[in-house]
Design a protein around this motif. Structure first.
Motif, PDB file in Angstrom:
ATOM      1  N   ILE A  56      70.044  27.614  26.093  1.00 35.38           N
ATOM      2  CA  ILE A  56      69.931  26.678  24.981  1.00 35.38           C
ATOM      3  C   ILE A  56      69.877  27.431  23.657  1.00 35.38           C
ATOM      4  O   ILE A  56      70.484  27.013  22.666  1.00 35.38           O
ATOM      5  N   ALA A  57      69.171  28.565  23.631  1.00 32.26           N
ATOM      6  CA  ALA A  57      69.097  29.373  22.406  1.00 32.26           C
ATOM      7  C   ALA A  57      70.482  29.843  21.992  1.00 32.26           C
ATOM      8  O   ALA A  57      70.812  29.844  20.800  1.00 32.26           O
ATOM      9  N   SER A  58      71.309  30.202  22.960  1.00 29.34           N
ATOM     10  CA  SER A  58      72.667  30.632  22.620  1.00 29.34           C
ATOM     11  C   SER A  58      73.481  29.461  22.078  1.00 29.34           C
ATOM     12  O   SER A  58      74.274  29.622  21.157  1.00 29.34           O
ATOM     13  N   GLU A  59      73.263  28.263  22.625  1.00 28.34           N
ATOM     14  CA  GLU A  59      73.962  27.078  22.123  1.00 28.34           C
ATOM     15  C   GLU A  59      73.527  26.736  20.698  1.00 28.34           C
ATOM     16  O   GLU A  59      74.328  26.262  19.906  1.00 28.34           O
ATOM     17  N   LEU A  60      72.244  26.959  20.403  1.00 27.14           N
ATOM     18  CA  LEU A  60      71.738  26.672  19.062  1.00 27.14           C
ATOM     19  C   LEU A  60      72.058  27.792  18.068  1.00 27.14           C
ATOM     20  O   LEU A  60      71.800  27.662  16.873  1.00 27.14           O
ATOM     21  N   GLY A  61      72.564  28.902  18.557  1.00 27.23           N
ATOM     22  CA  GLY A  61      72.929  30.018  17.692  1.00 27.23           C
ATOM     23  C   GLY A  61      71.764  30.888  17.266  1.00 27.23           C
ATOM     24  O   GLY A  61      71.834  31.584  16.263  1.00 27.23           O
ATOM     25  N   ILE A  62      70.685  30.867  18.045  1.00 23.54           N
ATOM     26  CA  ILE A  62      69.499  31.663  17.690  1.00 23.54           C
ATOM     27  C   ILE A  62      69.226  32.772  18.699  1.00 23.54           C
ATOM     28  O   ILE A  62      68.172  33.398  18.649  1.00 23.54           O
ATOM     29  N   ILE A  63      70.174  33.027  19.585  1.00 22.16           N
ATOM     30  CA  ILE A  63      69.961  34.024  20.634  1.00 22.16           C
ATOM     31  C   ILE A  63      69.692  35.406  20.056  1.00 22.16           C
ATOM     32  O   ILE A  63      68.853  36.147  20.571  1.00 22.16           O
ATOM     33  N   GLY A  64      70.370  35.752  18.969  1.00 23.16           N
ATOM     34  CA  GLY A  64      70.159  37.068  18.353  1.00 23.16           C
ATOM     35  C   GLY A  64      68.746  37.231  17.832  1.00 23.16           C
ATOM     36  O   GLY A  64      68.109  38.271  18.017  1.00 23.16           O
ATOM     37  N   GLN A  65      68.242  36.193  17.194  1.00 20.58           N
ATOM     38  CA  GLN A  65      66.881  36.229  16.662  1.00 20.58           C
ATOM     39  C   GLN A  65      65.863  36.334  17.794  1.00 20.58           C
ATOM     40  O   GLN A  65      64.898  37.100  17.702  1.00 20.58           O
ATOM     41  N   VAL A  66      66.101  35.592  18.873  1.00 23.76           N
ATOM     42  CA  VAL A  66      65.174  35.623  20.016  1.00 23.76           C
ATOM     43  C   VAL A  66      65.165  37.005  20.657  1.00 23.76           C
ATOM     44  O   VAL A  66      64.110  37.549  20.976  1.00 23.76           O
ATOM     45  N   GLN A  67      66.337  37.588  20.837  1.00 18.68           N
ATOM     46  CA  GLN A  67      66.415  38.907  21.460  1.00 18.68           C
ATOM     47  C   GLN A  67      65.815  39.990  20.575  1.00 18.68           C
ATOM     48  O   GLN A  67      65.206  40.931  21.068  1.00 18.68           O
ATOM     49  N   LYS A  68      65.985  39.833  19.269  1.00 18.95           N
ATOM     50  CA  LYS A  68      65.494  40.844  18.340  1.00 18.95           C
ATOM     51  C   LYS A  68      63.978  40.718  18.097  1.00 18.95           C
ATOM     52  O   LYS A  68      63.241  41.694  18.197  1.00 18.95           O
ATOM     53  N   ASP A  69      63.523  39.495  17.778  1.00 16.15           N
ATOM     54  CA  ASP A  69      62.133  39.294  17.356  1.00 16.15           C
ATOM     55  C   ASP A  69      61.263  38.533  18.356  1.00 16.15           C
ATOM     56  O   ASP A  69      60.061  38.417  18.165  1.00 16.15           O
ATOM     57  N   GLY A  70      61.856  37.959  19.380  1.00 16.78           N
ATOM     58  CA  GLY A  70      61.077  37.228  20.380  1.00 16.78           C
ATOM     59  C   GLY A  70      60.932  35.752  20.042  1.00 16.78           C
ATOM     60  O   GLY A  70      61.314  35.281  18.968  1.00 16.78           O
ATOM     61  N   TRP A  71      60.339  35.008  20.962  1.00 15.03           N
ATOM     62  CA  TRP A  71      60.181  33.566  20.805  1.00 15.03           C
ATOM     63  C   TRP A  71      59.229  33.219  19.674  1.00 15.03           C
ATOM     64  O   TRP A  71      59.344  32.156  19.052  1.00 15.03           O
ATOM     65  N   ASP A  72      58.270  34.076  19.397  1.00 22.56           N
ATOM     66  CA  ASP A  72      57.273  33.800  18.353  1.00 22.56           C
ATOM     67  C   ASP A  72      57.884  33.734  16.959  1.00 22.56           C
ATOM     68  O   ASP A  72      57.294  33.167  16.044  1.00 22.56           O
ATOM     69  N   SER A  73      59.058  34.302  16.778  1.00 19.90           N
ATOM     70  CA  SER A  73      59.671  34.336  15.455  1.00 19.90           C
ATOM     71  C   SER A  73      60.343  33.017  15.076  1.00 19.90           C
ATOM     72  O   SER A  73      60.736  32.834  13.925  1.00 19.90           O
ATOM     73  N   LEU A  74      60.463  32.095  16.031  1.00 20.67           N
ATOM     74  CA  LEU A  74      61.131  30.826  15.751  1.00 20.67           C
ATOM     75  C   LEU A  74      60.243  29.900  14.930  1.00 20.67           C
ATOM     76  O   LEU A  74      59.023  29.864  15.118  1.00 20.67           O
ATOM     77  N   SER A  75      60.868  29.132  14.057  1.00 21.49           N
ATOM     78  CA  SER A  75      60.125  28.146  13.274  1.00 21.49           C
ATOM     79  C   SER A  75      59.745  26.976  14.187  1.00 21.49           C
ATOM     80  O   SER A  75      60.369  26.766  15.240  1.00 21.49           O
ATOM     81  N   PRO A  76      58.731  26.216  13.813  1.00 21.64           N
ATOM     82  CA  PRO A  76      58.346  25.068  14.625  1.00 21.64           C
ATOM     83  C   PRO A  76      59.495  24.070  14.826  1.00 21.64           C
ATOM     84  O   PRO A  76      59.637  23.483  15.896  1.00 21.64           O
ATOM     85  N   ARG A  77      60.316  23.913  13.809  1.00 17.51           N
ATOM     86  CA  ARG A  77      61.429  22.980  13.901  1.00 17.51           C
ATOM     87  C   ARG A  77      62.440  23.429  14.972  1.00 17.51           C
ATOM     88  O   ARG A  77      62.886  22.629  15.802  1.00 17.51           O
ATOM     89  N   VAL A  78      62.792  24.694  14.945  1.00 16.41           N
ATOM     90  CA  VAL A  78      63.750  25.226  15.919  1.00 16.41           C
ATOM     91  C   VAL A  78      63.135  25.219  17.321  1.00 16.41           C
ATOM     92  O   VAL A  78      63.808  24.892  18.299  1.00 16.41           O
TER      93      VAL A  78
END
Length: 94
Positions: A56-78
């Motif tokens: 799902i993260a790859s579909e939303l286009g946030i896979i790079g951020q997740v791999q680099k900074d982890g799940w904690d780096s996501l905003s509440p909205r995302v």
């Protein structure tokens, strides 16, 4: 390890819930032998959910951020979007 008699003695009438005798399952839970299967099952579930989250993260286009900074780096909205999509997929599977 408890003997079978000790295990049966540890089961209170309240936990029997009207049954006349202990089941094999009751004894294994008290002995702690049922916990290993629970752990394996939970690990399989968490691996499956983790894979779905990455998809799902790859579909939303946030896979790079997740791999680099982890799940904690996501905003509440995302995170909410991701959780909502995960929830929808799990409901469809049932």
């Amino acid at each position: 390890m408890l003997s079978e008699k000790q295990a049966i003695a540890k089961i209170t009438p309240m936990s029997l819930q009207g049954r006349n005798a202990c089941s094999y399952h009751d004894i294994m839970i008290i002995k702690g032998e049922g916990k290993m299967n629970e752990r394996k099952s939970k690990k399989k579930q968490s691996d499956f959910i983790e894979e779905m989250k990455m998809e799902i993260a790859s579909e939303l286009g946030i896979i790079g951020q997740v791999q680099k900074d982890g799940w904690d780096s996501l905003s509440p909205r995302v995170s909410g979007k991701l959780g909502g999509k995960l929830s929808q997929r799990l409901k469809k599977m049932k």
